[in-house]
Design a protein around this motif. Sequence first.
Motif, PDB file in Angstrom:
ATOM      1  N   MET A  17       0.841  -1.203   0.000  1.00 22.04           N
ATOM      2  CA  MET A  17       0.000   0.000   0.000  1.00 22.04           C
ATOM      3  C   MET A  17       0.873   1.249   0.000  1.00 22.04           C
ATOM      4  O   MET A  17       1.819   1.365   0.772  1.00 22.04           O
ATOM      5  N   LYS A  18       0.530   2.190  -0.875  1.00 15.91           N
ATOM      6  CA  LYS A  18       1.241   3.456  -0.957  1.00 15.91           C
ATOM      7  C   LYS A  18       0.353   4.592  -0.443  1.00 15.91           C
ATOM      8  O   LYS A  18      -0.870   4.455  -0.378  1.00 15.91           O
ATOM      9  N   LEU A  19       0.999   5.679  -0.110  1.00 10.42           N
ATOM     10  CA  LEU A  19       0.281   6.867   0.359  1.00 10.42           C
ATOM     11  C   LEU A  19       0.749   8.067  -0.452  1.00 10.42           C
ATOM     12  O   LEU A  19       1.946   8.337  -0.528  1.00 10.42           O
ATOM     13  N   LEU A  20      -0.196   8.767  -1.058  1.00 12.22           N
ATOM     14  CA  LEU A  20       0.099  10.000  -1.786  1.00 12.22           C
ATOM     15  C   LEU A  20      -0.496  11.172  -1.028  1.00 12.22           C
ATOM     16  O   LEU A  20      -1.688  11.180  -0.718  1.00 12.22           O
ATOM     17  N   ALA A  21       0.336  12.162  -0.725  1.00 12.87           N
ATOM     18  CA  ALA A  21      -0.116  13.365  -0.026  1.00 12.87           C
ATOM     19  C   ALA A  21       0.096  14.580  -0.914  1.00 12.87           C
ATOM     20  O   ALA A  21       1.141  14.724  -1.548  1.00 12.87           O
ATOM     21  N   SER A  22      -0.906  15.450  -0.948  1.00 17.35           N
ATOM     22  CA  SER A  22      -0.819  16.653  -1.770  1.00 17.35           C
ATOM     23  C   SER A  22      -1.267  17.878  -0.995  1.00 17.35           C
ATOM     24  O   SER A  22      -2.230  17.827  -0.224  1.00 17.35           O
ATOM     25  N   ASN A  23      -0.569  18.977  -1.221  1.00 16.41           N
ATOM     26  CA  ASN A  23      -1.078  20.275  -0.806  1.00 16.41           C
ATOM     27  C   ASN A  23      -2.355  20.544  -1.601  1.00 16.41           C
ATOM     28  O   ASN A  23      -2.539  20.015  -2.698  1.00 16.41           O
ATOM     29  N   TYR A  24      -3.245  21.365  -1.044  1.00 17.51           N
ATOM     30  CA  TYR A  24      -4.503  21.640  -1.752  1.00 17.51           C
ATOM     31  C   TYR A  24      -4.393  22.881  -2.636  1.00 17.51           C
ATOM     32  O   TYR A  24      -4.281  22.770  -3.853  1.00 17.51           O
ATOM     33  N   ASP A  25      -4.396  24.072  -2.042  1.00 15.26           N
ATOM     34  CA  ASP A  25      -4.396  25.309  -2.830  1.00 15.26           C
ATOM     35  C   ASP A  25      -3.083  25.486  -3.583  1.00 15.26           C
ATOM     36  O   ASP A  25      -2.010  25.521  -2.984  1.00 15.26           O
ATOM     37  N   GLY A  26      -3.185  25.611  -4.892  1.00 18.33           N
ATOM     38  CA  GLY A  26      -2.001  25.847  -5.702  1.00 18.33           C
ATOM     39  C   GLY A  26      -1.330  24.587  -6.201  1.00 18.33           C
ATOM     40  O   GLY A  26      -0.428  24.651  -7.039  1.00 18.33           O
ATOM     41  N   THR A  27      -1.754  23.427  -5.703  1.00 19.29           N
ATOM     42  CA  THR A  27      -1.204  22.157  -6.189  1.00 19.29           C
ATOM     43  C   THR A  27      -2.343  21.303  -6.731  1.00 19.29           C
ATOM     44  O   THR A  27      -2.520  21.190  -7.939  1.00 19.29           O
ATOM     45  N   LEU A  28      -3.109  20.705  -5.839  1.00 21.15           N
ATOM     46  CA  LEU A  28      -4.257  19.919  -6.291  1.00 21.15           C
ATOM     47  C   LEU A  28      -5.314  20.826  -6.902  1.00 21.15           C
ATOM     48  O   LEU A  28      -5.881  20.529  -7.957  1.00 21.15           O
ATOM     49  N   CYS A  29      -5.594  21.921  -6.242  1.00 18.64           N
ATOM     50  CA  CYS A  29      -6.549  22.904  -6.769  1.00 18.64           C
ATOM     51  C   CYS A  29      -5.758  24.059  -7.362  1.00 18.64           C
ATOM     52  O   CYS A  29      -5.382  24.998  -6.659  1.00 18.64           O
ATOM     53  N   TYR A  30      -5.491  23.963  -8.644  1.00 19.74           N
ATOM     54  CA  TYR A  30      -4.736  25.004  -9.337  1.00 19.74           C
ATOM     55  C   TYR A  30      -5.718  25.765 -10.215  1.00 19.74           C
ATOM     56  O   TYR A  30      -6.125  25.308 -11.272  1.00 19.74           O
ATOM     57  N   GLY A  31      -6.123  26.926  -9.746  1.00 16.06           N
ATOM     58  CA  GLY A  31      -7.172  27.664 -10.430  1.00 16.06           C
ATOM     59  C   GLY A  31      -8.422  27.669  -9.577  1.00 16.06           C
ATOM     60  O   GLY A  31      -8.361  27.664  -8.350  1.00 16.06           O
TER      61      GLY A  31
END
Length: 255
Positions: A1-15
């Motif tokens: 099992m892998k785990l992916l973590a992302s920042n929200y504003d400006g990375t996942l939500c760009y725009g």
Amino acid sequence: MKLLASNYDGTLCYGEKVMEEDSQAITEWQNAGNLFVIVTGRSKESLDKYLERDGLHPDYIVTNNGSVIFDSKGNLLKKDCLDYVTAIDTIYIAKQTEGVASYVVNDGLHRHRIVVNDKIRDVRYPTMKEDLSEEEVMNLTEYSQIVLSMANSDLASEMAEEFNLFFSENIEAYANNYCVDIVAKHVSKGTGLEYVAMYADVDMDDVYVIGNLKKDVSMLEITQNRYAFFTSPEEIKQMCEKEYTSVGELVKEIL
């Protein structure tokens, strides 16, 4: 099992919103038995409506720059709070400092805004209503994060430096565009993500992180699988393995 973590504003939500292809890629990632985590400076209260809009169902959410952590059902897993006296001192300084439009306190679940100077355009919280009096805000017993909304980004950077200098034993202050995000000492996006990895029993070699902000550095540093969003400053790109134009693009390579 892998785990992916992302920042929200400006990375996942760009725009204005998360792209549909990114949402679909994340769903495929989770359907393959992997975990998806959002790590953000936002409160859960401010994030929830966007997750519903974009059809996202993260397995964990690390909010308030690592202060408050929730599971997929919204259960509170962990909360770190500012020392009460330090929190009140922070509010007092905000009220006395030129260039502060407003401040927002967060108790881990709810946030409350107080306008400091209505002559300053509040870029960060232009529509957020005041729901408590200042006396009620100062009578709260817990403060997981305090955000100062400043007149400009230069003032935010200066204010963050001053807080880190004068309250070095009690807080971490992060400049974030027009804002200063203030949390308890030794709290960061990195500590929050480390907690999630330990809680979910995921080896750090299987943790993948993507971000674009200076305050994302702490979570990028916890793994060798670190990636920069293409808009990241050069210092972040240099510490990362590769840069991507979307979270979905990264998912396709590591799935």
